[in-house]
Enzyme design. Structure first.
Site, PDB file in Angstrom:
ATOM      1  N   THR A 158     -40.808  20.054  -9.756  1.00 52.00           N
ATOM      2  CA  THR A 158     -41.845  20.227  -8.746  1.00 52.00           C
ATOM      3  C   THR A 158     -42.326  21.657  -8.770  1.00 52.00           C
ATOM      4  O   THR A 158     -41.602  22.589  -8.419  1.00 52.00           O
ATOM      5  CB  THR A 158     -41.397  19.801  -7.336  1.00 52.00           C
ATOM      6  OG1 THR A 158     -42.159  20.553  -6.391  1.00 52.00           O
ATOM      7  CG2 THR A 158     -39.924  20.040  -7.098  1.00 52.00           C
ATOM      8  N   ASP A 192     -44.354  22.906  -6.894  1.00 47.84           N
ATOM      9  CA  ASP A 192     -44.504  23.413  -5.516  1.00 47.84           C
ATOM     10  C   ASP A 192     -43.222  24.039  -4.969  1.00 47.84           C
ATOM     11  O   ASP A 192     -43.253  24.641  -3.904  1.00 47.84           O
ATOM     12  CB  ASP A 192     -44.891  22.276  -4.557  1.00 47.84           C
ATOM     13  CG  ASP A 192     -46.237  21.680  -4.872  1.00 47.84           C
ATOM     14  OD1 ASP A 192     -46.939  22.244  -5.725  1.00 47.84           O
ATOM     15  OD2 ASP A 192     -46.589  20.658  -4.256  1.00 47.84           O
ATOM     16  N   TYR A 202     -55.295  22.714 -12.852  1.00 49.70           N
ATOM     17  CA  TYR A 202     -54.956  22.073 -14.131  1.00 49.70           C
ATOM     18  C   TYR A 202     -54.623  23.079 -15.218  1.00 49.70           C
ATOM     19  O   TYR A 202     -53.853  22.786 -16.126  1.00 49.70           O
ATOM     20  CB  TYR A 202     -56.079  21.123 -14.569  1.00 49.70           C
ATOM     21  CG  TYR A 202     -56.171  19.917 -13.668  1.00 49.70           C
ATOM     22  CD1 TYR A 202     -55.101  19.026 -13.574  1.00 49.70           C
ATOM     23  CD2 TYR A 202     -57.289  19.675 -12.879  1.00 49.70           C
ATOM     24  CE1 TYR A 202     -55.148  17.940 -12.727  1.00 49.70           C
ATOM     25  CE2 TYR A 202     -57.355  18.583 -12.030  1.00 49.70           C
ATOM     26  CZ  TYR A 202     -56.279  17.713 -11.959  1.00 49.70           C
ATOM     27  OH  TYR A 202     -56.314  16.645 -11.115  1.00 49.70           O
ATOM     28  N   MET A 203     -55.199  24.295 -15.098  1.00 54.30           N
ATOM     29  CA  MET A 203     -54.873  25.331 -16.092  1.00 54.30           C
ATOM     30  C   MET A 203     -53.438  25.801 -15.910  1.00 54.30           C
ATOM     31  O   MET A 203     -52.733  26.078 -16.881  1.00 54.30           O
ATOM     32  CB  MET A 203     -55.828  26.509 -15.945  1.00 54.30           C
ATOM     33  CG  MET A 203     -57.268  26.061 -16.053  1.00 54.30           C
ATOM     34  SD  MET A 203     -58.379  27.396 -16.345  1.00 54.30           S
ATOM     35  CE  MET A 203     -57.909  27.851 -17.995  1.00 54.30           C
ATOM     36  N   ARG A 224     -48.446   8.000 -12.966  1.00 51.51           N
ATOM     37  CA  ARG A 224     -48.078   7.643 -11.590  1.00 51.51           C
ATOM     38  C   ARG A 224     -48.082   6.126 -11.481  1.00 51.51           C
ATOM     39  O   ARG A 224     -48.692   5.438 -12.294  1.00 51.51           O
ATOM     40  CB  ARG A 224     -49.067   8.261 -10.600  1.00 51.51           C
ATOM     41  CG  ARG A 224     -49.079   9.789 -10.653  1.00 51.51           C
ATOM     42  CD  ARG A 224     -49.805  10.383  -9.479  1.00 51.51           C
ATOM     43  NE  ARG A 224     -49.999  11.820  -9.643  1.00 51.51           N
ATOM     44  CZ  ARG A 224     -49.107  12.753  -9.302  1.00 51.51           C
ATOM     45  NH1 ARG A 224     -47.965  12.389  -8.756  1.00 51.51           N
ATOM     46  NH2 ARG A 224     -49.358  14.027  -9.482  1.00 51.51           N
ATOM     47  N   GLY A 247     -40.752  14.575  -9.557  1.00 55.77           N
ATOM     48  CA  GLY A 247     -40.706  15.122  -8.209  1.00 55.77           C
ATOM     49  C   GLY A 247     -40.050  14.171  -7.220  1.00 55.77           C
ATOM     50  O   GLY A 247     -39.238  13.314  -7.598  1.00 55.77           O
ATOM     51  N   ASN A 248     -40.422  14.321  -5.960  1.00 58.77           N
ATOM     52  CA  ASN A 248     -39.836  13.508  -4.894  1.00 58.77           C
ATOM     53  C   ASN A 248     -39.958  12.013  -5.159  1.00 58.77           C
ATOM     54  O   ASN A 248     -38.989  11.276  -5.005  1.00 58.77           O
ATOM     55  CB  ASN A 248     -40.536  13.815  -3.569  1.00 58.77           C
ATOM     56  CG  ASN A 248     -40.111  15.148  -3.009  1.00 58.77           C
ATOM     57  OD1 ASN A 248     -39.994  16.113  -3.751  1.00 58.77           O
ATOM     58  ND2 ASN A 248     -39.858  15.205  -1.727  1.00 58.77           N
ATOM     59  N   GLY A 249     -41.168  11.587  -5.542  1.00 63.32           N
ATOM     60  CA  GLY A 249     -41.414  10.166  -5.802  1.00 63.32           C
ATOM     61  C   GLY A 249     -40.538   9.654  -6.925  1.00 63.32           C
ATOM     62  O   GLY A 249     -39.856   8.628  -6.804  1.00 63.32           O
ATOM     63  N   MET A 274     -51.774  25.054  -5.862  1.00 64.29           N
ATOM     64  CA  MET A 274     -51.019  23.837  -5.573  1.00 64.29           C
ATOM     65  C   MET A 274     -50.141  24.039  -4.337  1.00 64.29           C
ATOM     66  O   MET A 274     -49.788  25.169  -3.997  1.00 64.29           O
ATOM     67  CB  MET A 274     -50.124  23.461  -6.754  1.00 64.29           C
ATOM     68  CG  MET A 274     -50.880  23.053  -7.986  1.00 64.29           C
ATOM     69  SD  MET A 274     -51.434  24.493  -8.865  1.00 64.29           S
ATOM     70  CE  MET A 274     -50.003  24.854  -9.807  1.00 64.29           C
TER      71      MET A 274
END
Ligand code: ATP
Ligand code: MG
Length: 461
Positions: free
Chosen positions: A231, A233, A384-385, A177, A202-204, A276
């Site tokens: 993403t 999500d 994280y898994m 990041r 993703g979006n960023g 998430m």
């Protein structure tokens, strides 16, 4: 008279370079050959069926027939029309390409958090580039940071290097990041001679990719910047789904089942699973629907009370009394209003969330203690898994097609675009349209109501 104009324009190299020349595609399409003379008449000839996608080919994004113009509301521009049709650009290989493969230096970069399928997409981009005849393919290590960090060398990529990378999760290239400014990234691209950039994030990351595309245009660099939305999500607008989502929902079942077994095997057991979903509750909703073991599903889009006569805790007490145990599934972005704001941000500037799972666990313990009812609460955070898993079969296929189409889009001369699946067909969309805001679960949608029917939970308001 039908209008097949695409809803969005996608930026093309000829918009800025009038002199951009195209050459016949170097991407070889396998021809369909008749199985026998008898059937030969049923197949189009080679001239008729070339298999390339025309720039005017369209995919139907959506079609709605409203019962009256009033129910169409703002969607309907023409007051007498009860039909809405929207078309978008179809993805795929073009007959004419705008880059000579021998002049291409392609780079791939993966940014943000991990997501199942990253390696599948990297692999497919490399394989497809090689089929076009590209010799110079590199990976930028550790996200956008890899453009500025002198100690990080770009990673040469070839079919040999990527052959088996999809067999494990994570990203071969690493992720990060934050990182350098857009002008620093473009300076670095100029220095390295990169003229095709594939950005997985993703979006960023896509906001960054679009800014890189604009900066390249401003400097009049003949560069194609193509995104592949990553993403977990599933919060990208207009698309049926994004890669990694399916795997995440499947993997979440394991955590939910463990929470169910723990809750079921304890006296007055409550299992909590945090999944998430910073602003979108798709994973929590779909995992709840799939598992059938969730009694309460909490997502960011639907406000809820913990306390009070209609609160989550009162319903939990009812479940303990009637069923003896309960399982709660909560999305990470849900109920953030109950947590103290810290103003902490990660390197990319995203707000760091408090842990809603821990908060709910504590509140359950406190409230049951206050009424002297024993309760055994177990909290599982499988984030994280799940993120580190390798893609399942359906995501593997999605990644393969997205990766191939990303390369076709770049060779076709498009830039500032991203690839996706709409209504089961593959499309190119302009980046700003898909990231203007995150896609959310509609609390009035049938899917959310189906979820409520399945869990049997009331409104917690
Ligand atoms: P995830 O879904 O995992 O959060 P993301 O792509 O949104 O993925 P971020 O950490 O937000 O992950 O951003 C990834 C990269 O994009 C970072 O290197 C960050 O600096 C850059 N970035 C984020 N937002 C912007 C923006 N608005 N403009 C330019 N670059 C951005
Ligand atoms: Mg993000």
């Amino acid at each position: 008279e039908k209008d097949f104009e695409a809803r969005f324009n996608i930026p093309h190299i000829t918009d800025v370079f009038d002199d951009a020349v195209s050459i016949p595609s170097t991407f070889c399409l396998r021809m369909r050959t008749p199985v026998s003379e008898e059937f030969a008449g049923g197949y189009p000839s080679d001239e008729e069926w070339h298999g390339y996608i025309n720039k005017n080919d369209r995919v139907l994004l959506k079609v709605i027939r409203y019962s009256s113009p009033t129910s169409a509301g703002a969607e309907c521009i023409d007051p007498d029309c009860t039909w809405v049709e929207q078309w978008v650009h179809r993805a795929g290989p073009r007959e004419k390409i705008y880059f000579r493969p021998e002049e291409v230096k392609a780079a791939i970069v993966t940014c943000g958090g991990l997501c199942p399928g990253l390696n599948d997409v990297i692999r497919q981009i490399v394989i497809t580039l090689e089929i076009y005849g590209v010799k110079k393919i590199v990976g930028i290590p550790f996200g956008y940071r890899g453009f500025s960090a002198k100690e990080l060398n770009e990673m040469p990529l070839s079919r040999k290097v990527v052959q088996n990378i999809h067999l494990s999760g994570g990203s071969l290239l690493g992720v990060s990041r934050g990182g350098p400014s857009i002008s620093e990234i473009v300076d670095s691209m100029e220095e390295r001679g990169i003229n095709m950039l594939f950005v997985l994030g993703g979006n960023g990351t896509h906001a960054g990719a679009n800014a890189i595309h604009n900066e390249c245009r401003m400097r009049r660099m003949k560069v194609a910047v193509v995104g592949v939305p990553k993403t977990i999500d599933n919060d990208i607008l207009l698309m049926d789904k994004t890669f990694g989502f399916d795997t995440a929902v499947e993997e979440a079942q394991r955590a939910i089942n463990s929470a169910y077994i723990e809750a079921h095997s304890a006296y007055h057991g409550v299992g909590i699973v945090k999944l998430m979903g910073r602003s979108s509750g798709f994973i929590a909703m779909h995992a709840s629907l799939a598992s059938g073991q969730i009694d309460i599903c909490l997502i960011p889009e639907v406000p809820f009370n913990l306390h009070g006569p209609h609160g989550v805790l009162r319903h939990l007490k009812y479940l303990i009394e009637t069923k003896g145990s309960a399982v709660v599934c909560v999305a990470e972005g849900a109920g953030q209003n109950f947590l103290e704001k810290t103003n902490a941000r990660d390197a990319s500037g995203n707000v760091v969330f408090g842990d809603i799972g821990v908060h709910i666990q504590q509140e359950i313990k406190k409230s049951f203690k206050a009424i002297s009812v024993p309760v055994d609460v177990k909290y599982i955070d499988p984030t994280y898994m799940i993120r580190a898993c390798r893609a399942n079969a359906s995501d593997g296929i999605l990644c393969t097609v997205l990766g191939q189409n990303a390369v076709h889009g770049a060779f076709a001369g498009y830039s500032g675009i991203t690839v996706g699946i709409c209504n089961t067909h593959y499309v190119y969309l302009p980046i700003p349209e898909v990231i203007s805001y995150p896609r959310l679960v509609d609390p009035n949608s049938r899917m959310w109501h189906r979820c409520l029917t399945s869990t049997g939970q009331p409104d917690f308001i």
